[in-house]
Design a protein around this motif. Structure first.
Motif, mmCIF file in Angstrom:
data_model
loop_
_atom_site.group_PDB
_atom_site.id
_atom_site.type_symbol
_atom_site.label_atom_id
_atom_site.label_comp_id
_atom_site.label_asym_id
_atom_site.label_seq_id
_atom_site.Cartn_x
_atom_site.Cartn_y
_atom_site.Cartn_z
ATOM 1 N N THR A 1 9.763 0.767 -1.048
ATOM 2 C CA THR A 1 8.833 1.692 -1.698
ATOM 3 C C THR A 1 8.840 3.087 -1.066
ATOM 4 O O THR A 1 8.074 3.946 -1.477
ATOM 5 C CB THR A 1 7.393 1.131 -1.643
ATOM 6 N N LEU B 1 0.782 1.060 6.766
ATOM 7 C CA LEU B 1 1.171 0.896 5.370
ATOM 8 C C LEU B 1 1.440 -0.580 5.099
ATOM 9 O O LEU B 1 2.323 -1.171 5.722
ATOM 10 C CB LEU B 1 2.434 1.702 5.046
ATOM 11 N N GLU B 2 0.652 -1.165 4.214
ATOM 12 C CA GLU B 2 0.910 -2.542 3.801
ATOM 13 C C GLU B 2 1.542 -2.473 2.421
ATOM 14 O O GLU B 2 0.853 -2.187 1.433
ATOM 15 C CB GLU B 2 -0.382 -3.358 3.770
ATOM 16 N N ASP B 3 2.847 -2.702 2.374
ATOM 17 C CA ASP B 3 3.531 -2.485 1.109
ATOM 18 C C ASP B 3 4.789 -3.322 1.012
ATOM 19 O O ASP B 3 5.272 -3.891 1.991
ATOM 20 C CB ASP B 3 3.890 -1.001 0.949
ATOM 21 N N LYS C 1 -5.426 2.938 6.761
ATOM 22 C CA LYS C 1 -4.527 1.966 6.155
ATOM 23 C C LYS C 1 -4.467 2.267 4.663
ATOM 24 O O LYS C 1 -5.493 2.467 4.011
ATOM 25 C CB LYS C 1 -5.023 0.533 6.365
ATOM 26 N N THR C 2 -3.245 2.322 4.136
ATOM 27 C CA THR C 2 -3.096 2.588 2.707
ATOM 28 C C THR C 2 -1.825 1.903 2.209
ATOM 29 O O THR C 2 -1.168 1.174 2.955
ATOM 30 C CB THR C 2 -3.058 4.106 2.410
ATOM 31 N N THR C 3 -1.494 2.152 0.972
ATOM 32 C CA THR C 3 -0.305 1.557 0.370
ATOM 33 C C THR C 3 0.418 2.599 -0.459
ATOM 34 O O THR C 3 -0.215 3.463 -1.075
ATOM 35 C CB THR C 3 -0.684 0.344 -0.506
ATOM 36 N N THR D 1 4.382 -0.555 9.233
ATOM 37 C CA THR D 1 4.415 -1.217 7.931
ATOM 38 C C THR D 1 4.327 -2.725 8.110
ATOM 39 O O THR D 1 4.727 -3.277 9.136
ATOM 40 C CB THR D 1 5.718 -0.892 7.163
ATOM 41 N N LYS E 1 8.844 3.823 2.544
ATOM 42 C CA LYS E 1 8.115 3.983 3.805
ATOM 43 C C LYS E 1 8.941 4.778 4.825
ATOM 44 O O LYS E 1 8.436 5.673 5.491
ATOM 45 C CB LYS E 1 7.745 2.611 4.357
#
Length: 324
Positions: free
Chosen positions: A54, A48-50, A176-178, A153, A56
């Motif tokens: 948010t 998770l790139e965030d 991979k998502t956000t 993350t 996680k």
């Protein structure tokens, strides 16, 4: 033996019940929850790139509670050592021998928070366990059990004091998502429950950890036609010859797309894979595996735009064979 239509219906029903349960802790994020659970059932890991705050940690905890599993959180920092992740052997003076003390990696769902803040040496401690589900300490192998998923993350904004994840480690994440920020309605619902801290809430379990392992085995019996496999192969090859790409998708990435497409088909209540299943997951499964040409990056090209163009250029199979 291939999955039957009845098994596909059961699979979709159970999966959707878990999604609904997790969504009580993570409002308005159906797509991300579906992707996370697809990664879990596909025996994969999620990146998770965030931004901070948010949800996680809430996602990892909610999944663990929903599948009656254990969860742990590792805060990656520059001074974190490999033994702090995997565990280490400590000498017991009374017994006169070394005893292995398990690290936080021994859990069903492991949240590796801000993974890119740890040194490459510590990051590399995850390579074996993410690929093989085990750690080797002092020549002895220890299994982490199943189900097992790492949700890692990284912050896309604050890059001071971070280490870029090596390609070998990125390749071990099946997706991979956000998460992104919640929409207006979800934000209001969150604010209405501002008096309840997220870590105080406990979700009821929907299925057991053993059920997750059974679902993972069942998902891989979903039928996939040679024409769809050919389509996946052509997509992978297209990423390697794209002019904006310096390094395309690996064979591990192609295998990940096949596994996830099978799970995604079962989530839709089908016992066979369609090209649409491949298209739906091509972005989350493939984008983080691309290394772009520096000049293309400078011109604003992104891995997402490359995959989107590949999906346009590569034609899917026109017809589907009859599946019994």
């Amino acid at each position: 033996m291939s999955m039957t239509p009845e098994q596909a219906t059961w699979f979709a029903d159970v999966f959707n019940r878990v999604v609904t349960n997790v969504e009580t802790a993570l409002l308005g994020k159906t797509r991300v929850v579906q992707l996370a659970l697809t990664a879990l059932v596909s025996d994969g890991h999620l990146l998770l790139e965030d931004y901070p705050g948010t949800g996680k940690t809430s996602l990892a905890r909610a999944i663990a509670q929903s599948v009656r599993g254990t969860s742990s959180r590792i805060q990656f920092t520059p001074d974190l050592l490999p033994g702090d992740v995997t565990g280490m052997s400590i000498y017991d003076q009374k017994r006169g021998e070394f005893e292995f003390h398990r690290g936080p990696i021994f859990a069903s769902i492991v949240l590796a928070d801000e993974i890119n803040r740890a040194s490459p040496k510590t990051q590399s401690a995850l390579l074996e366990v993410m690929e093989e589900g085990r750690v080797t300490i002092d020549g002895h192998t220890h299994s982490v059990g199943r189900p097992f998923m790492v949700i890692a993350t990284q912050n896309p904004v604050e890059q001071a004091g971070t280490y870029r994840l090596p390609e070998a480690q990125l390749d071990r994440f099946v997706m991979k998502t956000t998460l992104g920020y919640p929409d207006h309605r979800a934000t209001i619902s969150i604010l209405e429950n501002a008096g309840t801290r997220s870590h105080d809430s406990v979700l009821p379990s929907v299925i057991s950890s053993e059920n997750v392992v059974e679902m993972a085995a069942l998902a891989q019996t979903v039928h996939i036609e040679p024409a769809v496999l050919d389509y996946i192969a052509r997509l992978i090859e297209a990423t390697r010859i794209a002019p904006e790409v310096r390094l395309g998708v690996s064979v591990r990435g192609a295998l990940a797309l096949v596994r996830c497409a099978k799970t995604w088909a079962a989530v839709q209540g089908r016992h066979f894979v369609l090209p649409d299943d491949v298209k739906a997951l091509a972005g989350p499964v493939l984008t983080h595996r691309l290394i772009l040409d520096p000049e293309a990056e400078f011109d604003g090209v992104t891995p997402d735009s490359v995959i989107a163009q590949v999906l346009i250029d590569v034609a899917p199979p026109a017809e589907r064979e009859t599946v019994a």
